[in-house]
Design a protein around this motif. Sequence first.
Motif, PDB file in Angstrom:
ATOM      1  N   GLY A  27       0.932  -1.050   0.056  1.00 15.59           N
ATOM      2  CA  GLY A  27      -0.021  -0.083  -0.009  1.00 15.59           C
ATOM      3  C   GLY A  27       0.916   1.231   0.116  1.00 15.59           C
ATOM      4  O   GLY A  27       0.183   2.454   0.070  1.00 15.59           O
ATOM      5  N   GLN A 207       0.997   8.136   0.895  1.00 17.35           N
ATOM      6  CA  GLN A 207       0.659   7.439   1.995  1.00 17.35           C
ATOM      7  C   GLN A 207       1.824   6.827   2.544  1.00 17.35           C
ATOM      8  O   GLN A 207       2.620   5.912   1.734  1.00 17.35           O
ATOM      9  N   PRO A 221      -3.825   2.123   4.113  1.00 15.26           N
ATOM     10  CA  PRO A 221      -3.461   2.966   2.945  1.00 15.26           C
ATOM     11  C   PRO A 221      -4.555   3.820   2.278  1.00 15.26           C
ATOM     12  O   PRO A 221      -4.558   4.430   1.949  1.00 15.26           O
ATOM     13  N   VAL A 222      -5.881   2.887   2.093  1.00 11.02           N
ATOM     14  CA  VAL A 222      -6.894   3.319   1.411  1.00 11.02           C
ATOM     15  C   VAL A 222      -7.429   4.644   2.257  1.00 11.02           C
ATOM     16  O   VAL A 222      -8.031   5.310   1.703  1.00 11.02           O
ATOM     17  N   LEU A 225      -5.469   7.634   1.233  1.00 15.60           N
ATOM     18  CA  LEU A 225      -5.871   8.135  -0.157  1.00 15.60           C
ATOM     19  C   LEU A 225      -7.413   8.687  -0.033  1.00 15.60           C
ATOM     20  O   LEU A 225      -7.796   9.832  -0.712  1.00 15.60           O
ATOM     21  N   LYS A 226      -8.382   8.281   0.603  1.00 20.37           N
ATOM     22  CA  LYS A 226      -9.725   8.708   0.706  1.00 20.37           C
ATOM     23  C   LYS A 226      -9.528  10.212   1.643  1.00 20.37           C
ATOM     24  O   LYS A 226     -10.344  11.228   1.307  1.00 20.37           O
TER      25      LYS A 226
END
Lengths: 313, 94
Positions: A27, A207, A221-222, A225-226
């Motif tokens: 990620g 990230q 990691p999402v 990014l969000k």
Amino acid sequence: MSIIKAETHPLDDYLRTERLPHVWCPGCGIGTVLGAYLRAMKNVGLDSEKSIMVSGIGCTGRTAGYVRMDSFHTTHGRAIPFAVGLKAARPELNVTVFSGDGDLFAIGGNHIIHAARRNANITVIAINNFTYGMTGGQLAPTTPETGITTTSPYGNVESPFNLAGLIAVAGASYVARWTSLHVRRLEKSLEKALKKRGFSFVEVLSQCPTAYGRRNGMRDPVDTLKYFQKYAVVKNHVNPLEGVIEPNKPFILGEFVDAPEEATFEDKLWELTKSEFLHTSQAERSEWIIEHRRHLEILSRIISGRGEDNEQS
Amino acid sequence: MATESKTEKLLQKTGASLPRGEVYLIEDRCKGCGLCIAFCPKHVLVVSDRFNKKGYHPPELVEEEPLNVCINCGFCERICPEFAIFVKEKKKEE
């Protein structure tokens, strides 16, 4: 229809595939940015035989080991001086510095502002992950205020550097900022930066799920990014000094500076020294340097006092 | 969803068709970070139950004709930090 198994990737021509998978954590955004850079290189049509990647120390510094072109992994913070020297000696090469925020702005902070001031014709890609990832997540000069790191467990009390603003003020020709989520715009921006004559600087917010995200409520990691998706505001050609990044507040992405072309550091150096070299073009001088490389090495050893004769005495 | 039926109607009205992509994966490069799954605009990728050589779960393609399909946008290819996933345009059957 299910997923089709493949053996090779379209970017494999530009990668040292025998070294993959790379060292970065699952990620991590560095791989994404490297992919964007390689795609930009492909789109611009740069010859990998004529391209050099220079990187410093840190997670991002490892990129030099994964690209199938000449690359150099310099000492900590000294990627820029190496690249400027390389470009001055061999102006026909396309020199890119690929390094992290800690390497370029903390340890090598001095060098990058002076390279921007001199308008050295190199492309600098700075991946800003807000921390020193490789050493265990210490406080970096880019850590946002109140950010929790291993060396600021109660929250950061210092204001961070505005990297794009700093480099724009120092006199760079091209300054942009994107994140590892805005990959298409990043790719277009990198194409522009690679084509630009003069100091071009692209900051990429990325990230770091392992060292920074984990301590700041973004373990996945999402999540980071969000966060970028929620707070990023894309605006082109605004005052770079407005591009301050504060936690949980909108921050500006985009192209800050795209200045008209000026004489670069190499051009001025060439004007000054061409009568000494008695060559008619920069390309001819590069050939001369390649031919006389051995002699120049000995000469530089003698000048710097590292000659074999010196060691004995 | 309302937007989907709108798209369907528009496609029927104009006789146009969606661009189609084929998803390729180098399974053993995947580290299971889930970025392609989370940011696929058509939500056609899911976490699979399989393990790869390194013990991660690679993504899997779940398509529902005619609308929830890979449209060859290439975002998974661009966001993948591992150079593992990529798309190619699917040639139309004649």
